[in-house]
Every structure is written in structure tokens, then in C-alpha cells.
Design a protein around this motif. Structure first.
Motif, PDB file in Angstrom:
ATOM      1  N   SER A 154     -25.614 -69.124 -12.728  1.00 43.54           N
ATOM      2  CA  SER A 154     -25.706 -69.802 -14.015  1.00 43.54           C
ATOM      3  C   SER A 154     -24.349 -69.914 -14.697  1.00 43.54           C
ATOM      4  CB  SER A 154     -26.675 -69.054 -14.940  1.00 43.54           C
ATOM      5  OG  SER A 154     -26.171 -67.756 -15.224  1.00 43.54           O
ATOM      6  N   GLY A 155     -23.283 -69.623 -13.911  1.00 37.77           N
ATOM      7  CA  GLY A 155     -21.937 -69.791 -14.430  1.00 37.77           C
ATOM      8  C   GLY A 155     -21.277 -68.506 -14.882  1.00 37.77           C
ATOM      9  N   LEU A 156     -21.952 -67.358 -14.747  1.00 36.70           N
ATOM     10  CA  LEU A 156     -21.376 -66.089 -15.144  1.00 36.70           C
ATOM     11  C   LEU A 156     -21.046 -65.282 -13.891  1.00 36.70           C
ATOM     12  CD1 LEU A 156     -23.884 -65.149 -17.993  1.00 36.70           C
ATOM     13  CD2 LEU A 156     -21.610 -66.121 -18.270  1.00 36.70           C
ATOM     14  N   ALA A 157     -19.872 -64.653 -13.856  1.00 32.34           N
ATOM     15  CA  ALA A 157     -19.480 -63.825 -12.710  1.00 32.34           C
ATOM     16  C   ALA A 157     -19.350 -62.388 -13.194  1.00 32.34           C
ATOM     17  CB  ALA A 157     -18.161 -64.315 -12.117  1.00 32.34           C
ATOM     18  N   ARG A 158     -20.428 -61.633 -13.115  1.00 33.97           N
ATOM     19  CA  ARG A 158     -20.440 -60.268 -13.624  1.00 33.97           C
ATOM     20  C   ARG A 158     -20.685 -59.291 -12.484  1.00 33.97           C
ATOM     21  NH1 ARG A 158     -24.593 -58.955 -16.797  1.00 33.97           N
ATOM     22  NH2 ARG A 158     -25.929 -60.612 -16.017  1.00 33.97           N
ATOM     23  N   GLY A 159     -20.476 -58.043 -12.777  1.00 34.57           N
ATOM     24  CA  GLY A 159     -20.756 -57.005 -11.793  1.00 34.57           C
ATOM     25  C   GLY A 159     -19.905 -55.789 -12.055  1.00 34.57           C
ATOM     26  N   THR A 160     -20.265 -54.680 -11.408  1.00 38.24           N
ATOM     27  CA  THR A 160     -19.516 -53.431 -11.534  1.00 38.24           C
ATOM     28  C   THR A 160     -19.269 -52.859 -10.147  1.00 38.24           C
ATOM     29  OG1 THR A 160     -20.497 -52.904 -13.689  1.00 38.24           O
ATOM     30  CG2 THR A 160     -19.529 -51.079 -12.456  1.00 38.24           C
ATOM     31  N   VAL A 161     -18.039 -52.456  -9.891  1.00 44.54           N
ATOM     32  CA  VAL A 161     -17.718 -51.779  -8.639  1.00 44.54           C
ATOM     33  C   VAL A 161     -17.295 -50.361  -8.989  1.00 44.54           C
ATOM     34  CG1 VAL A 161     -15.352 -52.702  -8.681  1.00 44.54           C
ATOM     35  CG2 VAL A 161     -16.280 -51.735  -6.578  1.00 44.54           C
ATOM     36  N   GLU A 162     -17.906 -49.377  -8.316  1.00 46.02           N
ATOM     37  CA  GLU A 162     -17.629 -47.963  -8.575  1.00 46.02           C
ATOM     38  C   GLU A 162     -16.694 -47.444  -7.495  1.00 46.02           C
ATOM     39  OE1 GLU A 162     -21.757 -47.218  -8.348  1.00 46.02           O
ATOM     40  OE2 GLU A 162     -21.917 -46.695 -10.471  1.00 46.02           O
ATOM     41  N   VAL A 163     -15.540 -46.917  -7.924  1.00 46.62           N
ATOM     42  CA  VAL A 163     -14.502 -46.462  -7.007  1.00 46.62           C
ATOM     43  C   VAL A 163     -14.179 -44.996  -7.286  1.00 46.62           C
ATOM     44  CG1 VAL A 163     -12.164 -46.865  -6.131  1.00 46.62           C
ATOM     45  CG2 VAL A 163     -13.513 -48.791  -7.008  1.00 46.62           C
ATOM     46  N   ALA A 164     -14.335 -44.147  -6.282  1.00 40.94           N
ATOM     47  CA  ALA A 164     -13.897 -42.752  -6.396  1.00 40.94           C
ATOM     48  C   ALA A 164     -12.411 -42.714  -6.045  1.00 40.94           C
ATOM     49  CB  ALA A 164     -14.682 -41.865  -5.428  1.00 40.94           C
ATOM     50  N   THR A 165     -11.622 -41.997  -6.840  1.00 35.94           N
ATOM     51  CA  THR A 165     -10.187 -41.977  -6.554  1.00 35.94           C
ATOM     52  C   THR A 165      -9.565 -40.624  -6.840  1.00 35.94           C
ATOM     53  OG1 THR A 165      -8.044 -43.030  -7.057  1.00 35.94           O
ATOM     54  CG2 THR A 165      -9.641 -42.873  -8.853  1.00 35.94           C
ATOM     55  N   MET A 166      -8.651 -40.222  -5.971  1.00 30.57           N
ATOM     56  CA  MET A 166      -7.841 -39.043  -6.193  1.00 30.57           C
ATOM     57  C   MET A 166      -6.750 -39.371  -7.216  1.00 30.57           C
ATOM     58  SD  MET A 166      -7.612 -37.730  -2.226  1.00 30.57           S
ATOM     59  CE  MET A 166      -6.345 -36.499  -2.566  1.00 30.57           C
ATOM     60  N   PRO A 167      -6.088 -38.353  -7.803  1.00 29.84           N
ATOM     61  CA  PRO A 167      -5.155 -38.610  -8.904  1.00 29.84           C
ATOM     62  C   PRO A 167      -3.997 -39.552  -8.578  1.00 29.84           C
ATOM     63  CG  PRO A 167      -5.770 -36.304  -8.881  1.00 29.84           C
ATOM     64  CD  PRO A 167      -6.350 -36.905  -7.634  1.00 29.84           C
ATOM     65  N   SER A 168      -3.276 -39.331  -7.478  1.00 29.47           N
ATOM     66  CA  SER A 168      -2.110 -40.181  -7.220  1.00 29.47           C
ATOM     67  C   SER A 168      -2.492 -41.619  -6.865  1.00 29.47           C
ATOM     68  CB  SER A 168      -1.230 -39.561  -6.128  1.00 29.47           C
ATOM     69  OG  SER A 168      -0.584 -38.401  -6.632  1.00 29.47           O
ATOM     70  N   PRO A 169      -3.459 -41.860  -5.956  1.00 25.00           N
ATOM     71  CA  PRO A 169      -3.914 -43.233  -5.762  1.00 25.00           C
ATOM     72  C   PRO A 169      -4.493 -43.832  -7.032  1.00 25.00           C
ATOM     73  CG  PRO A 169      -4.668 -41.845  -3.959  1.00 25.00           C
ATOM     74  CD  PRO A 169      -4.098 -40.926  -4.998  1.00 25.00           C
ATOM     75  N   GLY A 170      -4.970 -42.954  -7.952  1.00 26.75           N
ATOM     76  CA  GLY A 170      -5.488 -43.430  -9.218  1.00 26.75           C
ATOM     77  C   GLY A 170      -4.407 -43.956 -10.133  1.00 26.75           C
ATOM     78  N   LEU A 220     -15.679 -58.850 -14.132  1.00 31.74           N
ATOM     79  CA  LEU A 220     -16.068 -57.759 -13.239  1.00 31.74           C
ATOM     80  C   LEU A 220     -15.534 -56.444 -13.814  1.00 31.74           C
ATOM     81  CD1 LEU A 220     -15.990 -57.834  -9.371  1.00 31.74           C
ATOM     82  CD2 LEU A 220     -15.142 -55.837 -10.579  1.00 31.74           C
ATOM     83  N   THR A 221     -16.367 -55.420 -13.820  1.00 28.56           N
ATOM     84  CA  THR A 221     -15.982 -54.113 -14.344  1.00 28.56           C
ATOM     85  C   THR A 221     -15.667 -53.158 -13.206  1.00 28.56           C
ATOM     86  OG1 THR A 221     -17.394 -54.381 -16.289  1.00 28.56           O
ATOM     87  CG2 THR A 221     -16.729 -52.133 -15.726  1.00 28.56           C
ATOM     88  N   VAL A 222     -14.534 -52.478 -13.293  1.00 29.83           N
ATOM     89  CA  VAL A 222     -14.179 -51.436 -12.325  1.00 29.83           C
ATOM     90  C   VAL A 222     -14.426 -50.083 -12.977  1.00 29.83           C
ATOM     91  CG1 VAL A 222     -12.382 -50.413 -10.897  1.00 29.83           C
ATOM     92  CG2 VAL A 222     -12.429 -52.899 -11.254  1.00 29.83           C
ATOM     93  N   SER A 223     -15.288 -49.277 -12.353  1.00 32.53           N
ATOM     94  CA  SER A 223     -15.596 -47.936 -12.848  1.00 32.53           C
ATOM     95  C   SER A 223     -14.965 -46.921 -11.903  1.00 32.53           C
ATOM     96  CB  SER A 223     -17.117 -47.737 -12.920  1.00 32.53           C
ATOM     97  OG  SER A 223     -17.434 -46.408 -13.286  1.00 32.53           O
ATOM     98  N   ALA A 224     -13.888 -46.279 -12.349  1.00 38.04           N
ATOM     99  CA  ALA A 224     -13.168 -45.323 -11.506  1.00 38.04           C
ATOM    100  C   ALA A 224     -13.645 -43.907 -11.819  1.00 38.04           C
ATOM    101  CB  ALA A 224     -11.666 -45.437 -11.748  1.00 38.04           C
ATOM    102  N   ARG A 225     -14.083 -43.191 -10.783  1.00 37.50           N
ATOM    103  CA  ARG A 225     -14.582 -41.829 -10.949  1.00 37.50           C
ATOM    104  C   ARG A 225     -13.632 -40.843 -10.279  1.00 37.50           C
ATOM    105  NH1 ARG A 225     -20.888 -41.379  -9.708  1.00 37.50           N
ATOM    106  NH2 ARG A 225     -20.340 -39.264 -10.370  1.00 37.50           N
ATOM    107  N   ALA A 226     -13.427 -39.708 -10.927  1.00 38.93           N
ATOM    108  CA  ALA A 226     -12.439 -38.744 -10.470  1.00 38.93           C
ATOM    109  C   ALA A 226     -12.899 -37.980  -9.237  1.00 38.93           C
ATOM    110  CB  ALA A 226     -12.113 -37.758 -11.589  1.00 38.93           C
TER     111      ALA A 226
END
Length: 302
Positions: free
Chosen positions: A86-102, A120-126
Motif C-alpha cells: 500500500s506504499g509503506l515500507a515498514r519493518g523491524t530487524v533485530e540484531v544481536a551485537t558485541m560492543p566493538s562491532p556495535g 525500517l527500524t533496527v533494534s540492536a540487542r547487547a
């Protein structure tokens, strides 16, 4: 069984109990307990063992974790796909990351993601060890994971995208013995006071190997990497860090000196094979482009 029951089940797991989960979900605890009991009846298995006032995940509950997360993620992907049509590009990607790559390459990947996919939302988890990242991806807590290792990155059953190798550098307060961009040898660290992470961590092991035999002193030990730069800038000591920190350190006024020769932190993106949501596929494509760029290694010199 419905998606709401699975959402409630995961909330109890992630919040460590019914009362905290009910508060997070903004529902009454009896309603939550009834929904979980109904789910257990549907499945014919207990998902939790009641221990005193708390609960412990049962073996069946542990097996249900990954499929539940995948079901809810797939339902979200269906909604995102419908919205895109319908013309909207939404979504969430969940990424686990260590401190330095973070620090890097995550910052660059998120910036490029915002440019190309602004909704698009990026959710970074420690995560703090490679095993933490692998576990979070295997159990479905996150679709993707960024990890760093001092050796080749392997994760049986998972897709591994090798992204770059980050050399280690000295980060020091300005006006000291180290000049920005001028290479130093490990022996040049002799007599200096270091700020380092706690023994037992991957980063500390690498730093110990680099300074071995130099008579450098570990003056300050911290659990939080966010403490490193403030301590360096305060003159407490120098730090040995992956080159991913170089740009941030310089922006704060610190001097960054390459170490020659030095160890390298190998950065990789991992994910489950064959099944990623559209948001995760979009993020992985950006990671592939990052990995394929001509300059594969962060450069400490200006």
C-alpha cells in the motif's frame, strides 16, 4: 492457539515472571495467567514450573521459544509486506551485537539502512561474547548477529558473512607520548598505564597478548566499554582497542596510533539459513555491500 498467547508466553520468559510480564503488557496478571494456562492446555504440556512465587521454563517451554519467536516475526513480516503493497515500507530487524562491532560496522550499517529504508527500524540487542551472539540467533531472540573473534568465525548451521578485520590501535589523551596516526610497536607501550576490560573477556585476552612482555601496567579495569574513552581522555591511562573505535575516539579529541605488528578482530554477521524476514534480508544486503567494499579494513591513520 493464537498469536496473543505466544506473545504472552514470550513476555513471561523475557521479563522473568508473570507479574513483570503483566505490567509490561499492561494487562491484569490473572488474565495473563489464564492465557498461559489455556496455551498449556492446547499443547498438553506445561510451559513453566512454578517454584515458590516464581516460575522456571520447562523443557517443553524451552523448545517452544524459537518457533514462537519465528511465528510472531513471520506475522509481523506479513503485516509489513501488506503495508509495503500500500506504499509503506515498514519493518523491524533485530540484531544481536558485541560492543566493538556495535560501534563499527553497526553504526555505518544503521546509517545506510536509514538512508535506503527510512521506515525500517533496527533494534540492536547487547551481547558480550561470540557464544552470546550465536545463542541469540539460534534461539530466535534475534534474526541476525554481529560478532568479533580473534580467529576464523564459525557457527555450525548458521549463515556466516565475513565482513572485515579490525587491527588494534592505541587510543591516548592528546598531548601525550603517542602522536595521532604515527605507528607504534608493542614495545612502545612499556611503562604506560592501561585502561582495559575485565580478565576473561575476549578483548582483554587480545590486549594481554599485545602487551605481553612490555611491562605495561593495567591500571584500571572496567566492565562497560563506554567508560574507556572518558577514562582515556581524563588522562587515567591509554587503551588498546579495535580500529572500529578510531573515528569516535578522534571525534572526542583522542590520539589514535596504529600498532605494528598487531592482532586483528575478525567481524562477521551471522543469521539463520534460508528464512529471514524482508527487514532482515534488507539489512543483510547492506552488510554484503559493506563486506564487498574495496577497503576491507578500518584504517587507524588519517
Amino acid at each position: 492457539m493464537d498469536a496473543r498467547q505466544l506473545e504472552y508466553f514470550l513476555a513471561v520468559v523475557e521479563h522473568g515472571g508473570f507479574s513483570r510480564a503483566a505490567a509490561a503488557l499492561h494487562i491484569a496478571q490473572p488474565s495473563l495467567s489464564q492465557a498461559i494456562a489455556s496455551l498449556e492446555t492446547d499443547l498438553g504440556l506445561p510451559l513453566f514450573h512454578r517454584v515458590g512465587r516464581g516460575v522456571v521454563l520447562s523443557e517443553a517451554g524451552a523448545e517452544l521459544l524459537e518457533p514462537s519467536r519465528q511465528v510472531l516475526r513471520d506475522l509481523a513480516a506479513v503485516r509489513d509486506t501488506a503495508a509495503a503493497l500500500s506504499g509503506l515500507a515498514r519493518g523491524t530487524v533485530e540484531v544481536a551485537t558485541m560492543p566493538s562491532p556495535g560501534v563499527e560496522p553497526l553504526a555505518t550499517l544503521i546509517r545506510r539502512c536509514a538512508e535506503r529504508h527510512p521506515d525500517l527500524t533496527v533494534s540492536a540487542r547487547a551481547a558480550f561474547t561470540p557464544d552470546d551472539v550465536v545463542r541469540m540467533v539460534r534461539t530466535g531472540a534475534c534474526e541476525l548477529g554481529l560478532l568479533g573473534s580473534d580467529g576464523p568465525v564459525t557457527a555450525a548451521g548458521l549463515d556466516v558473512l565475513r565482513m572485515e578485520e579490525q587491527p588494534f590501535v592505541v587510543v591516548a589523551a592528546p598531548g601525550g607520548a603517542f602522536l595521532d596516526g604515527r605507528p607504534v610497536a608493542p614495545g612502545d607501550l612499556a611503562g604506560h598505564r592501561l585502561v582495559a576490560s575485565r580478565p576473561g573477556s575476549l578483548m582483554r585476552r587480545i590486549v594481554d597478548d599485545i602487551v605481553a612482555g612490555t611491562e605495561a601496567t593495567i591500571a584500571t579495569v572496567v566492565d562497560h566499554r563506554t567508560s574507556l574513552l572518558p577514562l582515556v581522555l581524563s588522562g587515567t591511562g591509554i587503551a588498546v582497542l579495535p580500529a572500529a573505535w578510531a573515528a569516535l575516539a578522534r571525534s572526542c579529541g583522542a590520539a589514535v596510533a596504529p600498532i605494528e605488528p598487531t592482532a586483528h578482530l575478525r567481524i562477521a554477521l551471522i543469521g539463520r539459513k534460508g528464512h529471514l524476514t524482508p527487514a532482515a534480508r534488507a539489512f543483510r544486503q547492506l552488510a554484503e555491500e559493506y563486506a564487498a567494499r574495496p577497503t576491507r579494513r578500518p584504517q587507524a591513520p588519517r
